[in-house]
Every structure is written in structure tokens, then in C-alpha cells.
Design an enzyme around this catalytic site. Structure first.
Site, mmCIF file in Angstrom:
data_model
loop_
_atom_site.group_PDB
_atom_site.id
_atom_site.type_symbol
_atom_site.label_atom_id
_atom_site.label_comp_id
_atom_site.label_asym_id
_atom_site.label_seq_id
_atom_site.Cartn_x
_atom_site.Cartn_y
_atom_site.Cartn_z
ATOM 1 N N PRO A 104 9.242 6.097 -1.351
ATOM 2 C CA PRO A 104 10.164 5.798 -0.261
ATOM 3 C C PRO A 104 10.011 4.379 0.275
ATOM 4 C CG PRO A 104 9.008 7.862 0.127
ATOM 5 C CD PRO A 104 8.293 7.142 -0.967
ATOM 6 N N GLU A 105 11.120 3.722 0.411
ATOM 7 C CA GLU A 105 11.203 2.433 1.081
ATOM 8 C C GLU A 105 11.972 2.672 2.382
ATOM 9 O OE1 GLU A 105 12.544 -0.708 -1.562
ATOM 10 O OE2 GLU A 105 11.944 0.443 -3.312
ATOM 11 N N LYS A 127 7.813 1.430 6.509
ATOM 12 C CA LYS A 127 7.895 2.584 5.610
ATOM 13 C C LYS A 127 7.102 3.769 6.137
ATOM 14 C CE LYS A 127 8.122 -0.659 1.738
ATOM 15 N NZ LYS A 127 7.440 -1.156 0.535
ATOM 16 N N ARG A 133 4.002 -5.439 -10.645
ATOM 17 C CA ARG A 133 5.135 -4.539 -10.439
ATOM 18 C C ARG A 133 6.288 -5.026 -11.303
ATOM 19 N NH1 ARG A 133 5.032 -2.507 -5.116
ATOM 20 N NH2 ARG A 133 6.090 -0.761 -6.116
#
Length: 296
Positions: A2-3, A61, A277
Site C-alpha cells: 500500500p502507498e 503510508k 527497486r
DNA sequence: CGTTCAACCTGGGCGC
DNA sequence: TGCGCCCAGGTTGAAC
């Protein structure tokens, strides 16, 4: 996982708990490693049960469930950080395994009507965290030393002022929660694509106008993703509190689309690695200031 | 200052 | 089918 948009959707999904009283709390330990929490389960339970939920906040977040002050107790905040796979659910989770916290709550209604329910924090990978803090702990965890301006309201000046002199790549900077809060790997890619900026561009090379474009696209993309209740991808590890899919994934332009045609120029979307990433971008549509823009 | 790596975990997908 | 490998929406601390 989740962002900002997913966490904001979680927050809205459980906002109806405001006014309810917590009647029970448990923190199952059947998994290999118990969830990272502070304080311990016993202390947490003692401090939670009987308290009334006065608000539900989001800081970057994280979701923070506020427990109102009473004559005996001062206000407290239950900070839930879902990290990669944490979910807040008001419906039964897919499996009882991986339940990290379960709160039972009820609301004494007029005329004997009682609304009640359960809130489950369900986290497959178990990287999420739960903390119960006082006002000082809240500001230490979610204050301005820790989190920059929220992505929904960040300005170009905010970004230029805080990152303008940095040698870091702009994509890496956008993931830094102290610069701007709430942006993660998906939305960083989508924001930079829409702003037309190469994710490898050094912050110090960006003009004020470029920062305005990035901030503007951040606000626009994040607001639209909130409206569509976040992004649910592939294995559907993200769900809303009532177990529905988000819909913003339909609007993704580059995230997860390596080697597929750019929706604007038809060139191939590239995947590179920055700060361990994946970064997805279109080398034709996104360029670095000072470099000749590639043409087809 | 900035980057890289490892760690914390589970589980899906892929090639062989 | 099974095994090994790579990948995943996040964060932190240590090492260079």
C-alpha cells in the site's frame, strides 16, 4: 504494497468506526515470528479495551486510530503501518493465518440498537508494524522530522526547496518519505511518466518548472488513485476494507509494463533498477533536462 | 552526501 | 510435479 492511495482507502474504509468502543483486542502469535509491535500484546490489550475511537487519520503510508482522552487516560494513537502486504479488513480475512491483530468494537445505539463488528489487520508477509503511542510518540513517528508534506498537497516549491540541490536521482528522492509522504514505487513511476521526467535525472538538474510539473502530477495522480480506491495488481494482495479491488491499475501507464509499448509513443517501456527497486519508464517520453530529447 | 547490501517474511510465477 | 530462482506495493541500519 500500500502507498498513499491504498492507505487512504483503508482509512476511509474504517472511518465508520469513529464513536465506537473497543471491546476486545487480540494479537495472534501462531506465525513463525510475531508482528513487530510496541508495546507488548498484553500491555496493548489493556490500553485498548474500553477506549472509544475518536478519529481515524492517515500519515503518509500509515493509518492512526485515535483513542480519545478520558478522565483516567490521556489520548493515544494506534499506528498501523501495512508495509508490503498488510490489509485492514472489516470482513473476514482470506485465511485465519496471518491475522496480526483483531479488534472487536461496538457502539451503543439509542433504543437498544448496537452496531458492532471486527477490524482485522491481516498481513501475509508480516513486515507490517503496530504501535500504540502517546502524543509525543505520534509526533516522533509521524511528525515533520519523519514525514514531508503529504503527496496530495505537495507543491513544486516544497520539492525544489527540500531536494533541489541533491545529486540523487529524482525517482529515488520521491520514495524518500521525508521529502514527500505517501509516494511509493508504483506512483513514483506513474507521476514521473506523466510529468515527462526521466527517473534517472539528478534532482539538482531539475528546473523550478520541472518540480512544479512533478508536484502537480503527484497531486493529480494520487487524488485520482484515491478516487479509484488504489491499485490492485496481479495476485490481488491489495483489497479495500470490504474486500474489493482497487481500480487505478487500469490507469497505469508504465508500472509493471516492461517491454510493452508505451501508450503514448508506442516505444518499449523500460525496466531498470534504482536503489534496489524496479523503475519503469519510457525513454522516449521521459527526458532529462539538458539532454537532447530523443526523437522517433 | 549518496549508494549498496542485507534483513525482516510469504508466496506467485517461471524455466528446467 | 518438483525444485530453484527471481520477483513483489516498504523500511531500516550498517558498511563503504
Amino acid at each position: 504494497m500500500p502507498e498513499l492511495p491504498e492507505v487512504e482507502t483503508m482509512r476511509r474504509g474504517i472511518a465508520g468506526m469513529v464513536g465506537s468502543r473497543i471491546t476486545a483486542a487480540c494479537f495472534p502469535r501462531e506465525t513463525r515470528r510475531p508482528i513487530a509491535m510496541h508495546p507488548t500484546a498484553g500491555v496493548m490489550r489493556r490500553r485498548l479495551v474500553g477506549r472509544t475511537i475518536s478519529a481515524v487519520h492517515r500519515f503518509g503510508k500509515r493509518v492512526a486510530i485515535e483513542l480519545g482522552a478520558t478522565d483516567e487516560r490521556s489520548a493515544a494513537w494506534l499506528i498501523i503501518e501495512p508495509r508490503m502486504t498488510g490489509l485492514l479488513l472489516l470482513v473476514p480475512p482470506p485465511t485465519s493465518e496471518h491475522v496480526r491483530m483483531e479488534l472487536a468494537y461496538d457502539r451503543g445505539g439509542q433504543g437498544g440498537a448496537v452496531a458492532h463488528g471486527r477490524l482485522v489487520f491481516w498481513d501475509r508477509r508480516g513486515l507490517g508494524t503496530i504501535r500504540l503511542v502517546d502524543r509525543r510518540g505520534l509526533s516522533a513517528a509521524c511528525g515533520p522530522d519523519r514525514l514531508g508534506p503529504d503527496g496530495l498537497v505537495v507543491s513544486g516549491a516544497d520539492l525544489a526547496h527540500r531536494a533541489g540541490g541533491s545529486r540523487r536521482a529524482v525517482k529515488v528522492a520521491l520514495l524518500d518519505q521525508r521529502l514527500v509522504a505517501g509516494i511509493g514505487n508504483i506512483y513514483a513511476a506513474e507521476i514521473l511518466f506523466r510529468a515527462g521526467i526521466d527517473p534517472r535525472a539528478a534532482c539538482r538538474r531539475l528546473t523550478a518548472e520541472a518540480w512544479e510539473r512533478i508536484a502537480g502530477e503527484a497531486r493529480r495522480v494520487l487524488a485520482e488513485a484515491v478516487r479509484l480506491e488504489g491499485s490492485t495488481i496481479g495476485d490481488e494482495t491489495y483489497r479495500t476494507a470490504d474486500n474489493r479491488s482497487g481500480r487505478f491499475q487500469r490507469r497505469h501507464r508504465v508500472y509493471g509494463r516492461a517491454r510493452q509499448p508505451c501508450r503514448t509513443c508506442r516505444g518499449a517501456v523500460e525496466r531498470i533498477v534504482q536503489a534496489q527497486r524496479s523503475t519503469f519508464f519510457c525513454p522516449h517520453c521521459q527526458w532529462q533536462p539538458g539532454r537532447l530529447r530523443r526523437t522517433l
